[in-house]
Design an enzyme around this catalytic site. Structure first.
Site, PDB file in Angstrom:
ATOM      1  N   ASN A 155       0.865  -1.181   0.000  1.00  0.00           N
ATOM      2  CA  ASN A 155       0.000   0.000   0.000  1.00  0.00           C
ATOM      3  C   ASN A 155       0.906   1.237   0.000  1.00  0.00           C
ATOM      4  O   ASN A 155       1.518   1.553   1.017  1.00  0.00           O
ATOM      5  CB  ASN A 155      -0.889  -0.041   1.256  1.00  0.00           C
ATOM      6  N   LYS A 171       0.129   4.270  -0.262  1.00  0.00           N
ATOM      7  CA  LYS A 171      -0.510   5.447   0.354  1.00  0.00           C
ATOM      8  C   LYS A 171      -0.309   6.671  -0.536  1.00  0.00           C
ATOM      9  O   LYS A 171      -0.267   6.539  -1.758  1.00  0.00           O
ATOM     10  CB  LYS A 171       0.025   5.650   1.781  1.00  0.00           C
ATOM     11  N   GLU A 191      -6.683   4.570   8.079  1.00  0.00           N
ATOM     12  CA  GLU A 191      -6.483   5.997   7.781  1.00  0.00           C
ATOM     13  C   GLU A 191      -7.734   6.597   7.137  1.00  0.00           C
ATOM     14  O   GLU A 191      -8.048   7.772   7.345  1.00  0.00           O
ATOM     15  CB  GLU A 191      -5.243   6.168   6.893  1.00  0.00           C
ATOM     16  N   GLU A 218      -5.260  -5.137  10.739  1.00  0.00           N
ATOM     17  CA  GLU A 218      -4.210  -4.139  10.935  1.00  0.00           C
ATOM     18  C   GLU A 218      -4.459  -3.393  12.247  1.00  0.00           C
ATOM     19  O   GLU A 218      -5.257  -2.438  12.280  1.00  0.00           O
ATOM     20  CB  GLU A 218      -4.221  -3.130   9.788  1.00  0.00           C
ATOM     21  N   GLY A 240       2.551   2.117  10.785  1.00  0.00           N
ATOM     22  CA  GLY A 240       3.488   3.228  10.622  1.00  0.00           C
ATOM     23  C   GLY A 240       4.238   3.595  11.890  1.00  0.00           C
ATOM     24  O   GLY A 240       4.861   4.649  11.972  1.00  0.00           O
TER      25      GLY A 240
HETATM   26  P1  PGA Z   1       2.899   0.195   7.710  1.00  0.00           P
HETATM   27  O1  PGA Z   1       1.428   0.384   7.125  1.00  0.00           O
HETATM   28  O2  PGA Z   1       3.447  -1.078   7.094  1.00  0.00           O
HETATM   29  O3  PGA Z   1       3.653   1.411   7.282  1.00  0.00           O
HETATM   30  O4  PGA Z   1       2.783   0.071   9.174  1.00  0.00           O
HETATM   31  C1  PGA Z   1       0.568  -0.697   6.951  1.00  0.00           C
HETATM   32  C2  PGA Z   1      -0.721  -0.240   6.337  1.00  0.00           C
HETATM   33  O5  PGA Z   1      -1.164   0.882   6.614  1.00  0.00           O
HETATM   34  O6  PGA Z   1      -1.340  -0.979   5.546  1.00  0.00           O
END
Ligand code: PGA
Length: 251
Positions: free
Chosen positions: A9, A11, A97, A165, A171
């Protein structure tokens, strides 16, 4: 057998050119990872360009969101049919998010899942508890409600992927331990088993939240973890390839 998935992802990162370059690098580096399905989720603006790069490969394309109407006066939204037209076969839905910054409710998630399925897209439905909820020991309650509401009035688990998740792990560099993750994955499979019976044994449930090549091996060793939804680490080509390789070796 549930074929593992590693999904990246991206983002709100990468221009069209950067997305093309990253997709090419991944495409050129996946020899020997046949056992793993790979999904890339670039930003909307790069979907079409990336679809050209991965054409005739085993890599699939996902959008990071969709809207739940086919067309109309919905300024700023993108319809599932448009996503499909741009080359997607998957759509990430209900990412934390989206829930946090764009106030997506479980009801919206459900409408989007229904529309994705009706359009022939495979939804990757995201669920997960916040840190506060985990501390209060209501993780199972929260995740159970999210799963049930996301799948309300959906008759079959065919072509659905779930991503667990934990919000506190996204993050943050704070990955769930393999046991913490497995417990919730098993719980989700139990909820699905109540809803859909034996079909629940075939659905793939991905873990997401600070996944790296270093920690993915232990996570994927868990019985109910069928892959990873990767954020930050999917932007670094060699790191993402490292995760894909690790999953391919293990499952
Ligand atoms: P991350 O994000 O690997 O940066 O923790 C995971 C996600 O939001 O799918």
């Amino acid at each position: 057998m549930r074929k593992p998935i590693v999904a990246g992802n991206w983002k709100m990162h990468n221009t069209v050119q950067e997305s093309i370059a990253l997709a090419k690098y991944i495409k050129d580096g996946i020899a020997g990872t046949e056992k793993t399905e790979i999904v890339l989720a670039p930003p909307f603006t790069a979907l079409y360009s990336v679809s050209a790069v991965i054409k005739d490969t085993k890599i699939s394309l996902a959008s990071q969101n969709i809207f739940y109407e086919d067309k109309g006066a919905y300024t700023g939204e993108v319809a599932p049919g448009m996503i499909k037209d741009a080359g997607c076969t998957y759509a990430i839905i209900g990412h934390s998010e989206r829930r946090k910054y764009f106030y997506e409710r479980d009801e919206d998630v459900n409408l989007k899942v229904k529309k994705a399925l009706a359009t022939g897209l495979t939804p990757i439905v995201c669920v997960g508890e916040t840190e506060e909820e985990r501390v209060k020991d209501v993780t199972e309650f929260v995740v159970g409600v999210q799963v049930k509401k996301a799948l309300f009035e959906i008759n079959s688990l065919n072509n659905i992927v779930i991503a667990y998740e934990p919000v506190w792990a996204i993050g943050t560099g704070k990955v769930a331990t393999p046991m913490e993750a497995e417990e919730v994955h098993r719980f989700i499979r139990g909820v699905l088993s109540e809803m859909y019976g034996s079909a629940s044994t075939d659905i793939r449930i991905l873990y997401g939240g600070s996944v790296t090549p270093e920690n993915v091996g232990e996570l994927i060793d868990m019985e109910d973890i069928d892959g990873a939804l990767v954020g930050g680490a999917s932007l670094k080509p060699d790191t993402f390839l490292g995760i894909i390789r690790k999953v391919s070796e293990k499952k």
